[in-house]
Design a protein around this motif. Structure first.
Motif, PDB file in Angstrom:
ATOM      1  N   LEU A 326      93.939  32.549  59.921  1.00 21.96           N
ATOM      2  CA  LEU A 326      94.593  32.793  58.648  1.00 21.96           C
ATOM      3  C   LEU A 326      95.140  31.484  58.075  1.00 21.96           C
ATOM      4  N   ALA A 327      94.889  31.271  56.790  1.00 25.28           N
ATOM      5  CA  ALA A 327      95.362  30.049  56.154  1.00 25.28           C
ATOM      6  C   ALA A 327      96.883  30.045  56.099  1.00 25.28           C
ATOM      7  N   PRO A 328      97.519  28.923  56.400  1.00 25.74           N
ATOM      8  CA  PRO A 328      98.985  28.845  56.273  1.00 25.74           C
ATOM      9  C   PRO A 328      99.391  28.863  54.805  1.00 25.74           C
ATOM     10  N   LEU A 329     100.639  29.219  54.560  1.00 26.47           N
ATOM     11  CA  LEU A 329     101.161  29.293  53.200  1.00 26.47           C
ATOM     12  C   LEU A 329     102.408  28.434  53.080  1.00 26.47           C
ATOM     13  N   VAL A 330     102.536  27.769  51.940  1.00 24.12           N
ATOM     14  CA  VAL A 330     103.766  27.078  51.570  1.00 24.12           C
ATOM     15  C   VAL A 330     104.295  27.751  50.315  1.00 24.12           C
ATOM     16  N   LEU A 331     105.520  28.253  50.386  1.00 22.28           N
ATOM     17  CA  LEU A 331     106.152  28.953  49.280  1.00 22.28           C
ATOM     18  C   LEU A 331     107.255  28.066  48.717  1.00 22.28           C
ATOM     19  N   LEU A 332     107.209  27.816  47.428  1.00 21.88           N
ATOM     20  CA  LEU A 332     108.198  26.962  46.763  1.00 21.88           C
ATOM     21  C   LEU A 332     108.844  27.769  45.639  1.00 21.88           C
ATOM     22  N   SER A 333     110.165  27.909  45.680  1.00 20.13           N
ATOM     23  CA  SER A 333     110.828  28.712  44.656  1.00 20.13           C
ATOM     24  C   SER A 333     112.179  28.115  44.315  1.00 20.13           C
ATOM     25  N   MET A 342     109.548  36.538  47.983  1.00 24.01           N
ATOM     26  CA  MET A 342     110.075  37.351  49.078  1.00 24.01           C
ATOM     27  C   MET A 342     109.045  38.366  49.551  1.00 24.01           C
ATOM     28  N   ALA A 343     108.364  39.009  48.620  1.00 22.24           N
ATOM     29  CA  ALA A 343     107.338  39.987  48.993  1.00 22.24           C
ATOM     30  C   ALA A 343     106.174  39.307  49.713  1.00 22.24           C
ATOM     31  N   ILE A 344     105.820  38.100  49.262  1.00 20.39           N
ATOM     32  CA  ILE A 344     104.738  37.367  49.917  1.00 20.39           C
ATOM     33  C   ILE A 344     105.155  36.960  51.322  1.00 20.39           C
ATOM     34  N   LEU A 345     106.381  36.469  51.480  1.00 25.58           N
ATOM     35  CA  LEU A 345     106.872  36.064  52.793  1.00 25.58           C
ATOM     36  C   LEU A 345     106.842  37.235  53.772  1.00 25.58           C
ATOM     37  N   GLU A 346     107.376  38.360  53.359  1.00 27.11           N
ATOM     38  CA  GLU A 346     107.455  39.512  54.253  1.00 27.11           C
ATOM     39  C   GLU A 346     106.068  39.977  54.685  1.00 27.11           C
ATOM     40  N   THR A 347     105.138  40.027  53.738  1.00 24.80           N
ATOM     41  CA  THR A 347     103.782  40.471  54.056  1.00 24.80           C
ATOM     42  C   THR A 347     103.049  39.458  54.926  1.00 24.80           C
ATOM     43  N   ALA A 348     103.159  38.187  54.577  1.00 21.61           N
ATOM     44  CA  ALA A 348     102.474  37.144  55.346  1.00 21.61           C
ATOM     45  C   ALA A 348     102.993  37.069  56.766  1.00 21.61           C
ATOM     46  N   ALA A 349     104.296  37.307  56.947  1.00 16.33           N
ATOM     47  CA  ALA A 349     104.857  37.320  58.296  1.00 16.33           C
ATOM     48  C   ALA A 349     104.263  38.457  59.110  1.00 16.33           C
ATOM     49  N   GLY A 352     100.891  37.594  60.496  1.00 15.34           N
ATOM     50  CA  GLY A 352     100.828  36.571  61.531  1.00 15.34           C
ATOM     51  C   GLY A 352     100.525  35.191  61.008  1.00 15.34           C
ATOM     52  N   ARG A 353     100.751  34.954  59.715  1.00 18.73           N
ATOM     53  CA  ARG A 353     100.484  33.636  59.155  1.00 18.73           C
ATOM     54  C   ARG A 353     101.588  32.646  59.520  1.00 18.73           C
ATOM     55  N   THR A 354     101.241  31.380  59.447  1.00 16.93           N
ATOM     56  CA  THR A 354     102.230  30.313  59.510  1.00 16.93           C
ATOM     57  C   THR A 354     102.731  30.059  58.092  1.00 16.93           C
ATOM     58  N   ILE A 355     104.053  30.041  57.911  1.00 16.30           N
ATOM     59  CA  ILE A 355     104.630  29.994  56.571  1.00 16.30           C
ATOM     60  C   ILE A 355     105.772  28.997  56.528  1.00 16.30           C
ATOM     61  N   SER A 356     105.865  28.294  55.407  1.00 14.51           N
ATOM     62  CA  SER A 356     107.016  27.448  55.128  1.00 14.51           C
ATOM     63  C   SER A 356     107.552  27.837  53.756  1.00 14.51           C
ATOM     64  N   GLY A 435      97.606  27.324  51.245  1.00 12.63           N
ATOM     65  CA  GLY A 435      97.823  27.768  49.873  1.00 12.63           C
ATOM     66  C   GLY A 435      99.264  27.530  49.474  1.00 12.63           C
ATOM     67  N   TYR A 436      99.472  27.094  48.238  1.00 16.42           N
ATOM     68  CA  TYR A 436     100.806  26.759  47.735  1.00 16.42           C
ATOM     69  C   TYR A 436     101.158  27.699  46.584  1.00 16.42           C
ATOM     70  N   TYR A 437     102.287  28.389  46.716  1.00 16.10           N
ATOM     71  CA  TYR A 437     102.706  29.392  45.736  1.00 16.10           C
ATOM     72  C   TYR A 437     104.089  29.003  45.202  1.00 16.10           C
ATOM     73  N   ILE A 438     104.147  28.768  43.876  1.00 12.52           N
ATOM     74  CA  ILE A 438     105.342  28.185  43.257  1.00 12.52           C
ATOM     75  C   ILE A 438     105.873  29.131  42.190  1.00 12.52           C
ATOM     76  N   CYS A 439     107.177  29.390  42.228  1.00 12.29           N
ATOM     77  CA  CYS A 439     107.793  30.235  41.213  1.00 12.29           C
ATOM     78  C   CYS A 439     109.213  29.753  40.938  1.00 12.29           C
ATOM     79  N   GLY A 440     109.540  29.620  39.664  1.00  9.49           N
ATOM     80  CA  GLY A 440     110.869  29.162  39.264  1.00  9.49           C
ATOM     81  C   GLY A 440     110.834  28.679  37.828  1.00  9.49           C
ATOM     82  N   PRO A 441     111.832  27.932  37.386  1.00 11.62           N
ATOM     83  CA  PRO A 441     111.810  27.373  36.041  1.00 11.62           C
ATOM     84  C   PRO A 441     110.561  26.535  35.792  1.00 11.62           C
ATOM     85  N   SER A 442     110.120  26.495  34.541  1.00  9.11           N
ATOM     86  CA  SER A 442     108.875  25.793  34.215  1.00  9.11           C
ATOM     87  C   SER A 442     108.894  24.345  34.670  1.00  9.11           C
TER      88      SER A 442
END
Length: 472
Positions: A326-333, A342-349, A352-356, A435-442
């Motif tokens: 499984l590809a690791p994920l980096v979440l930036l918010s 939060m939904a992505i983190l909970e599901t990815a955990a 069994g993914r590696t997540i930051s 994969g990098y997933y970013i959410c927050g102010p523009s």
């Protein structure tokens, strides 16, 4: 205090959306090479007059079709955000009409939002009429018959693309999970209110915090699942405006097998020091909606979903994916951008993914989902990293997150300013599958995206969730 009755007036014509999409679609219109050349040639004119055209377009269309006030955000109209966004979209279309794959991401994002708002094909005819008229009114004699004809044909092609894509989204939504889905607006009851961060004592709730609402379907039927990172549109009646208004809110929890409720998490918008008006819907949800009240939701939509899949190999091609594949994920918010993450983190955990997860907040009092993140982090310490940055300069002894990791204070989350050792540890830059997933102010998303690309991350592995009207 508002009640379910005042928030869902039955004596006001309410947009119900499509009961079912059309069984067949009209043949797709076409545009000639000569018309394509004319449309592309108008790009400089649109760059100069685009906002004037779209501002007049919205005014005339809504004035003569007041029922559309139930569809368009009155706030975005008042601030000019909607006309500016449409002007940008029209300009992009003019520039790339002969290279539509360049617009794939924008089309997909807009189509999902349209589907969440229950846009129907007939409304595209209304939009086309007033848009072409506005082009003629603003450009005057410069809007020659060939230009008007070219833009009429070009709009028809674009409308056909959206109608076709939204038809598919409606079908997918309704048939999801063995036909548990729905079309149109569905009534939900507020089952529980819960703050995702510590409440402010100034009001019953938070001054700047995030409120989670647990919403159960009034009809009691099981809800379909959704992709983590997706959102729903929430619709309420605004008595002082006399219309319905809708806003999109991310589903802030992994899908529940029981299908008994959805959870959204909403930041209260207090306005920008008098420069902008406070958010009408967010304040209503924080201060007026209570447990037992009813709102309406459309089916889950949104393209901010995990796309990284296991890399096929001879060993794993014919068997279920292992945690190693499984590809690791980096979440930036930042701020309320934590809600879809939060939904992505909970599901990815669970997968069994590696997540930051790197998150920036104003202060500890508005740091969302702390207890939930702590539990997930504690359950998978070998696979999940968290990094929290608080812009306030809090006392050093308190500067540890509830997940047990150090918290950086007195600054903002900017990966461009991180130490090389922290970037290497937290961003998984050595793994080309990440994969990098970013959410927050523009501004935060643009800075993070540009920095990642500067560090060698391919653009297709960087995904943004845009809350505001427009695009990046």
């Amino acid at each position: 205090m508002a009640t379910a009755k005042t928030l869902q007036r039955q004596d006001v014509a309410q947009p119900t959306g499509p009961v079912s999409p059309p069984a067949t679609l009209k043949p797709a219109p076409s545009v000639t090479p000569e018309q394509i050349a004319i449309v592309k040639a108008t790009a400089p004119v649109l760059r100069e007059h685009g906002v004037a055209i779209t501002t007049l377009f919205y005014k005339n269309m809504i004035d003569e079709n007041p029922e559309l006030k139930n569809v368009f955000s009155l706030t975005s109209q008042a601030t000019g955000a909607q006309p500016r966004a449409l002007a940008g979209a029209v300009l992009s279309y003019a520039m790339f009409i002969d290279d539509l794959p360049r617009l794939r991401h924008a089309v997909e994002r807009i189509a999902h939002k349209h589907a969440s708002l229950q846009i129907v094909p007939a409304q595209y005819d209304i939009v086309g009429k007033y848009l072409i008229e506005a082009i003629g009114l603003v450009l005057g004699d410069a809007a020659t018959p060939p230009i008007v004809d070219a833009w009429t044909a070009a709009y028809g092609v674009l409308a056909s693309v959206f109608i076709g894509r939204e038809h598919t989204l409606y079908e997918e939504a309704r048939t999801r999970d063995n036909n548990k889905g729905w079309a149109g607006w569905r009534k939900f009851r507020v089952q529980r209110r819960e703050y995702a961060a510590s409440p402010d004592e100034e009001i019953t709730g938070e001054k700047d915090g995030i409120l989670s609402l647990y919403l159960a379907p009034v009809d009691g039927k099981p809800l379909p699942t959704y992709e983590p990172g997706q959102y729903v549109s929430l619709q309420v009646f605004i008595p002082e405006f006399g219309v319905f208004q809708s806003r999109q809110y991310s589903l802030s929890q992994a899908p529940r097998a029981a299908g008994d409720y959805y959870r959204i998490s909403v930041k209260r918008d207090n306005g920008n020091n008098g420069l902008t008006e406070p958010g009408r819907i967010s304040n209503l949800l924080h201060k007026e909606i209570k447990e037992g009240d009813e709102v309406e939701l459309s089916q889950p939509q949104g393209e901010f979903v995990v796309e990284e899949t296991p890399v096929p190999t001879a060993e794993n091609a014919k068997k279920p994916a292992s945690t190693e594949s499984l590809a690791p994920l980096v979440l930036l918010s930042a701020g309320v951008g934590a809600t879809p993450v939060m939904a992505i983190l909970e599901t990815a955990a669970q997968q069994g993914r590696t997540i930051s997860w790197l998150h920036g907040s104003h202060s500890r009092s508005v740091l969302p989902f702390s207890k939930e993140v702590q539990a997930i982090r504690a359950a998978h310490p070998e696979r999940i990293l968290t990094h929290t940055v608080l812009s306030t300069d809090e006392e050093a002894p308190a500067a540890t997150s509830t997940a047990g990791d150090p918290v950086v204070t007195g600054t903002h989350l900017k990966i461009a300013e991180m130490a090389d050792t922290d970037r290497k540890r937290l961003l998984f830059l050595d793994d080309a599958r990440t994969g990098y997933y970013i959410c927050g102010p523009s501004s935060f998303m643009v800075e993070s995206r540009d920095t990642l690309q500067g560090l060698g991350v391919a653009p297709e592995r960087i995904h943004l969730e845009l809350f505001d009207t427009g695009d990046l």
